[in-house]
Design a protein around this motif. Structure first.
Motif, mmCIF file in Angstrom:
data_model
loop_
_atom_site.group_PDB
_atom_site.id
_atom_site.type_symbol
_atom_site.label_atom_id
_atom_site.label_comp_id
_atom_site.label_asym_id
_atom_site.label_seq_id
_atom_site.Cartn_x
_atom_site.Cartn_y
_atom_site.Cartn_z
ATOM 1 N N LYS A 116 0.801 -1.227 0.000
ATOM 2 C CA LYS A 116 0.000 0.000 0.000
ATOM 3 C C LYS A 116 0.831 1.273 0.000
ATOM 4 N N SER A 117 2.109 1.152 -0.316
ATOM 5 C CA SER A 117 2.944 2.342 -0.172
ATOM 6 C C SER A 117 2.535 3.442 -1.142
ATOM 7 N N ASP A 118 1.763 3.096 -2.171
ATOM 8 C CA ASP A 118 1.330 4.127 -3.115
ATOM 9 C C ASP A 118 -0.033 4.708 -2.769
ATOM 10 N N ILE A 119 -0.562 4.368 -1.605
ATOM 11 C CA ILE A 119 -1.716 5.120 -1.123
ATOM 12 C C ILE A 119 -1.302 5.809 0.167
ATOM 13 N N SER A 120 -1.981 6.900 0.481
ATOM 14 C CA SER A 120 -1.476 7.670 1.615
ATOM 15 C C SER A 120 -2.576 8.403 2.367
ATOM 16 N N TYR A 121 -2.225 8.760 3.601
ATOM 17 C CA TYR A 121 -3.065 9.621 4.432
ATOM 18 C C TYR A 121 -2.449 11.004 4.437
ATOM 19 N N ARG A 122 -3.313 12.007 4.384
ATOM 20 C CA ARG A 122 -2.832 13.366 4.606
ATOM 21 C C ARG A 122 -3.765 14.057 5.581
ATOM 22 N N CYS A 123 -3.261 15.077 6.237
ATOM 23 C CA CYS A 123 -3.994 15.675 7.358
ATOM 24 C C CYS A 123 -4.195 17.175 7.155
ATOM 25 N N ASP A 124 -4.085 17.636 5.902
ATOM 26 C CA ASP A 124 -4.135 19.088 5.681
ATOM 27 C C ASP A 124 -5.467 19.555 5.102
ATOM 28 N N ASP A 125 -6.462 18.689 5.038
ATOM 29 C CA ASP A 125 -7.768 19.063 4.473
ATOM 30 C C ASP A 125 -7.584 19.816 3.156
ATOM 31 N N VAL A 126 -6.810 19.228 2.279
ATOM 32 C CA VAL A 126 -6.371 19.920 1.066
ATOM 33 C C VAL A 126 -7.536 20.416 0.202
ATOM 34 N N ASP A 127 -8.650 19.700 0.208
ATOM 35 C CA ASP A 127 -9.780 20.134 -0.624
ATOM 36 C C ASP A 127 -10.859 20.883 0.166
ATOM 37 N N GLU A 148 -5.349 9.128 -2.204
ATOM 38 C CA GLU A 148 -5.074 9.951 -1.031
ATOM 39 C C GLU A 148 -6.320 10.042 -0.167
ATOM 40 N N THR A 149 -6.174 9.626 1.075
ATOM 41 C CA THR A 149 -7.261 9.704 2.046
ATOM 42 C C THR A 149 -6.952 10.850 2.993
ATOM 43 N N VAL A 150 -7.848 11.805 3.039
ATOM 44 C CA VAL A 150 -7.676 12.917 3.968
ATOM 45 C C VAL A 150 -8.355 12.542 5.283
ATOM 46 N N ILE A 151 -7.613 12.662 6.354
ATOM 47 C CA ILE A 151 -8.170 12.419 7.682
ATOM 48 C C ILE A 151 -8.518 13.779 8.294
ATOM 49 N N CYS A 152 -9.778 13.937 8.672
ATOM 50 C CA CYS A 152 -10.238 15.194 9.271
ATOM 51 C C CYS A 152 -10.081 15.142 10.796
ATOM 52 N N ASP A 153 -10.069 16.301 11.417
ATOM 53 C CA ASP A 153 -9.973 16.306 12.881
ATOM 54 C C ASP A 153 -11.139 15.556 13.525
ATOM 55 N N LEU A 154 -12.289 15.549 12.853
ATOM 56 C CA LEU A 154 -13.435 14.813 13.391
ATOM 57 C C LEU A 154 -13.126 13.322 13.582
ATOM 58 N N PHE A 155 -12.221 12.804 12.754
ATOM 59 C CA PHE A 155 -11.829 11.400 12.919
ATOM 60 C C PHE A 155 -11.289 11.167 14.327
ATOM 61 N N TYR A 156 -10.381 12.036 14.742
ATOM 62 C CA TYR A 156 -9.710 11.815 16.032
ATOM 63 C C TYR A 156 -10.672 11.951 17.206
ATOM 64 N N THR A 157 -11.667 12.816 17.046
ATOM 65 C CA THR A 157 -12.578 13.022 18.175
ATOM 66 C C THR A 157 -13.743 12.043 18.172
#
Ligand SMILES: *[C@@H]1O[C@H](CO)[C@@H](O)[C@H](O)[C@H]1NC(C)=O
Ligand SMILES: *[C@@H]1O[C@H](CO)[C@@H](O)[C@H](O)[C@H]1NC(C)=O
Ligand SMILES: *[C@@H]1O[C@H](CO)[C@@H](O)[C@H](O)[C@H]1NC(C)=O
Ligand SMILES: *[C@@H]1O[C@H](CO)[C@@H](O)[C@H](O)[C@H]1NC(C)=O
Length: 257
Positions: A116-127, A148-157
């Motif tokens: 899976k190294s060619d898929i990724s998480y990012r945390c900058d809410d790019v869109d 690219e999967t964007v993780i939102c702050d709502l995920f953590y909470t």
């Protein structure tokens, strides 16, 4: 290639390596479940993880890694149940009917062990979609690049560790995606790569419909994301908590996100 941070975090674990012989996990065991999933009788040979981009800070990375740790733990118990009980099992039949066990076993293994190294998480809410859905989107796959999967702050909470399993309600009440580890497994399946160009997809997301697929459209139940999430969550809960906490499938509240 393994995510090195992930690996190094857990090489620090001090819990003894399990020597599990039991078919199902004994709740009185002092074994560390994660060790069991990684090194014990239920071990994955070589779990693979998506890359975590540098837009994720140290706290984000720790929480995503904790979720990934949970995801392989849950998946290992689901695989174990498949191998031990097969398809002639009430839990299997509930979610997959007479669907192919080879497809189910294949997908669960693929989720954990595929490269899976060619898929990724990012945390900058790019869109900007976290910002525009602050109370409803824990994450999203990018329309412009679904690797690219964007993780939102709502995920953590909002997403909970598996250690809280059955605390906030039954699986029917909370939905399996309430748990970070299971939510992350479903996020893989939004990528073209992991879903084989959406061969595996969200055909049915509401519980009555998911159950109906198992009984009346089993070849699509084994291609339906949420059928997997329920099977994995129920198998895991049943293995680690006496009686599990599925709840009343015939009486679901409004659906999970
Ligand atoms: C766990 O330990 C308790 C107390 O000794 C015992 O009553 C129970 O049967 C045990 N559960 C299992 C699954 O072994
Ligand atoms: C990391 O980012 C989150 C937002 O995703 C923020 O709440 C947190 O304070 C940041 N942590 C550090 C250590 O900068
Ligand atoms: C899509 O995302 C992946 C994972 O972050 C990245 O490796 C790839 O270069 C991206 N593709 C494009 C066309 O930007
Ligand atoms: C099974 O589900 C798929 C996807 O929703 C649908 O295209 C197909 O018609 C369904 N088949 C039956 C027999 O209901």
């Amino acid at each position: 290639m393994k995510a090195t941070l992930f690996t190094s975090l857990f090489s620090l674990a001090t819990a003894p390596i399990a020597s599990a012989a039991a078919v199902f996990y004994n709740v009185n065991s002092t074994d560390n479940l994660y060790e069991l999933a990684l090194d014990g009788a239920y071990a994955w040979t070589d779990p693979q993880f998506a890359t975590i981009q540098s837009t994720c800070n140290a706290t984000n990375v720790r929480m995503i890694n904790a979720g990934l740790q949970d995801s392989i733990e849950a998946a290992s118990f689901a695989r174990q149940r498949l191998l031990e009980k097969g398809s002639n099992d009430d839990v299997y039949k509930k979610w997959f009917g007479d669907g192919s066990i080879y497809e189910v076993l294949g997908l669960i293994s693929y989720l954990v062990e595929a490269e899976k190294s060619d898929i990724s998480y990012r945390c900058d809410d790019v869109d900007g979609s976290c910002a525009s859905h602050p109370t409803s989107w824990p994450g999203y796959d990018r329309e412009s690049n679904d690797s690219e999967t964007v993780i939102c702050d709502l995920f953590y909470t909002s997403k909970k560790p598996l250690s809280t399993l059955c605390f906030d309600g039954t699986l029917v009440e909370t939905g399996p995606k309430h748990y970070a580890g299971i939510d992350l497994l479903h996020r893989y399946l939004h990528t073209s790569k992991m879903s084989s160009d959406h061969y595996i997809a969200e055909y049915a997301e509401e519980l009555p419909e998911i159950l109906d697929y198992a009984q009346n459209n089993a070849s699509f139940a084994t291609r339906n994301v949420d059928s997997y999430l329920y099977y994995i969550a129920e198998s895991y809960a049943d293995a680690v908590i006496p009686g599990g906490c599925l709840g009343d499938v015939n009486n679901p509240p409004k659906s999970d996100d």
